[in-house]
Design a protein around this motif. Sequence first.
Motif, PDB file in Angstrom:
ATOM      1  N   LEU A 356       0.833  -1.194   0.000  1.00 21.09           N
ATOM      2  CA  LEU A 356       0.000   0.000   0.000  1.00 21.09           C
ATOM      3  C   LEU A 356       0.871   1.249   0.000  1.00 21.09           C
ATOM      4  N   ILE A 357       0.287   2.342  -0.470  1.00 26.40           N
ATOM      5  CA  ILE A 357       0.871   3.665  -0.264  1.00 26.40           C
ATOM      6  C   ILE A 357      -0.030   4.348   0.739  1.00 26.40           C
ATOM      7  N   ARG A 358       0.423   4.411   1.979  1.00 27.10           N
ATOM      8  CA  ARG A 358      -0.430   4.838   3.087  1.00 27.10           C
ATOM      9  C   ARG A 358      -1.078   6.192   2.860  1.00 27.10           C
ATOM     10  N   GLU A 359      -0.331   7.122   2.266  1.00 25.39           N
ATOM     11  CA  GLU A 359      -0.824   8.487   2.139  1.00 25.39           C
ATOM     12  C   GLU A 359      -1.889   8.626   1.062  1.00 25.39           C
ATOM     13  N   LEU A 360      -1.955   7.665   0.141  1.00 23.97           N
ATOM     14  CA  LEU A 360      -2.956   7.735  -0.923  1.00 23.97           C
ATOM     15  C   LEU A 360      -4.285   7.171  -0.446  1.00 23.97           C
TER      16      LEU A 360
END
Length: 529
Positions: A356-360
């Motif tokens: 995952l890309i946490r900020e997205l």
Amino acid sequence: MEGIVKRFGSVVALGGVDFDLRPGEIHGLLGENGAGKTTLMNVLYGLFPADAGTISFDGRPLRLRGPQDAIAAGIGMVHQHYMLVPTLTVAENTVLGERGGALLGRRSLEAVAARLRELGERYGLGVDPFARVWQLSVGEQQRVEILRALYRDARVLVLDEPTALLTPFEAEQLLPKLQTMAAEGASIVFITHHLEEVMAWTNRITVLRHGKHVATVRPQETSTNELARMMVGRDVTLVRLATGTAWQPGSADARREKPVAAPTPVLCAEGLEALGDRGTPALRDVSFLVAAGEIVAIAGVEGNGQSELEEVLLGIRTPDAGRVRLAGGDVTTLDTASRLKRGLGLVPSDRYRRGLIRELSVAHNLVFDRIGEAPFGTRFTLRKRSILARAVELIEQFSIRVSRPEQAAGTLSGGNAQRVVLARLLGRDLRCLIVAQPTRGLDVGAIEFVWEQLDAARNGGVAILLVSTDLDEVMALADRCHVIYEGRLVGEWARGEFDRERIGLAMGGVRADVRETDRPTALAKRDVR
């Protein structure tokens, strides 16, 4: 803990939860991902302030302004998602936060290291005290967390999934030690998704669901089926019990006898050799085949080359020797993007780091590997409406619990984060799927879902490589099983030959051909890592 309430914005994580812990007991804490277990314990450890409710310790009100207050009171916690500084050593992380800890000299750190080695040997959790955390595997980092809590001699010890990455042999060694600690007066909170563990090793069990207290029972007053029902609010077809009953997916023929594997494998590893981040051999002559419509498992304790194998197969790490073939073509020198275009997919062992890309947002995470492709955009633009429509479709299909598609992926529970990763991958055309620790830290309901998805993909003709530390998972899903130990494949079994004890011993470094009558000798000769 009485009437504990905790809100995150409009989300009520804890809705007035009561929880009590008695001296000298091991108290199991169960619940689905997102039920509030870790949040409740984070309140106890001082990481989160409660919005309402009280905490008493030894009959006196306890005010926690942060973890330092909890540690001073004698409360220790081993987190599921590790609270370690990657650039520091194991010994430095152990004393981090203590007065003068950051200024300890080499001689003092040697004393800390000696204590860590002693604890590691006692509890079967050995790790190099002077290794830097970034060099360690996920499993080794969990060992550091356990050792750090043991080092501080906490009177109350909160363990969040402490056996998740241990072999059966290591778990058998650790759990009696917890009972010894409890017999000496320590109070232990044992968070786990292994129902058989709480039935066998705890004095009482508390179940949470949707931030509410459901029940507190004694093991002799309940059953694993009833506990699962209390956790998820329905009957669960997944069975991972002490009785050894196998998991049964929904379709009647899903556990059929598997046909002979196709002569041409989809994924082929030939003599792979690779160094780890510390410059020492991590993979040693690793060879295996995975054909369409089968699940081949590689079982082993974390830190035996699994993460390096994952990276080599995906194209992140270059092997020093050997080849990787995918769908009949040599992909050893190809980059990750080229392998993905050939039908390779990966569920990574660390879902928050590589899955995952946490900020997205959840919506963007569901398509980020297809950004720039129709219908989600072009090389220079994004088509937000198409991305949102796809997200709504996958959220419903995979039952992802989100407040809205725009919710940040970093706020999801472990089970929902894994559903996002699976939804993104299984929404593509795949020929081969590598799944590394796919159910680590998930509750029984989420595990049931993941297993059903993997079984459906197998039945759909996808070749699946399952890399897992969970022997229950391996025995439930795999058609064939290899064991990896110190970078080598040291044993192989077909499904009809699966033997839990032999595979478990091989994971701990004991020869795969040891007979039952030889076991004491084999254990005595067990390799020391």
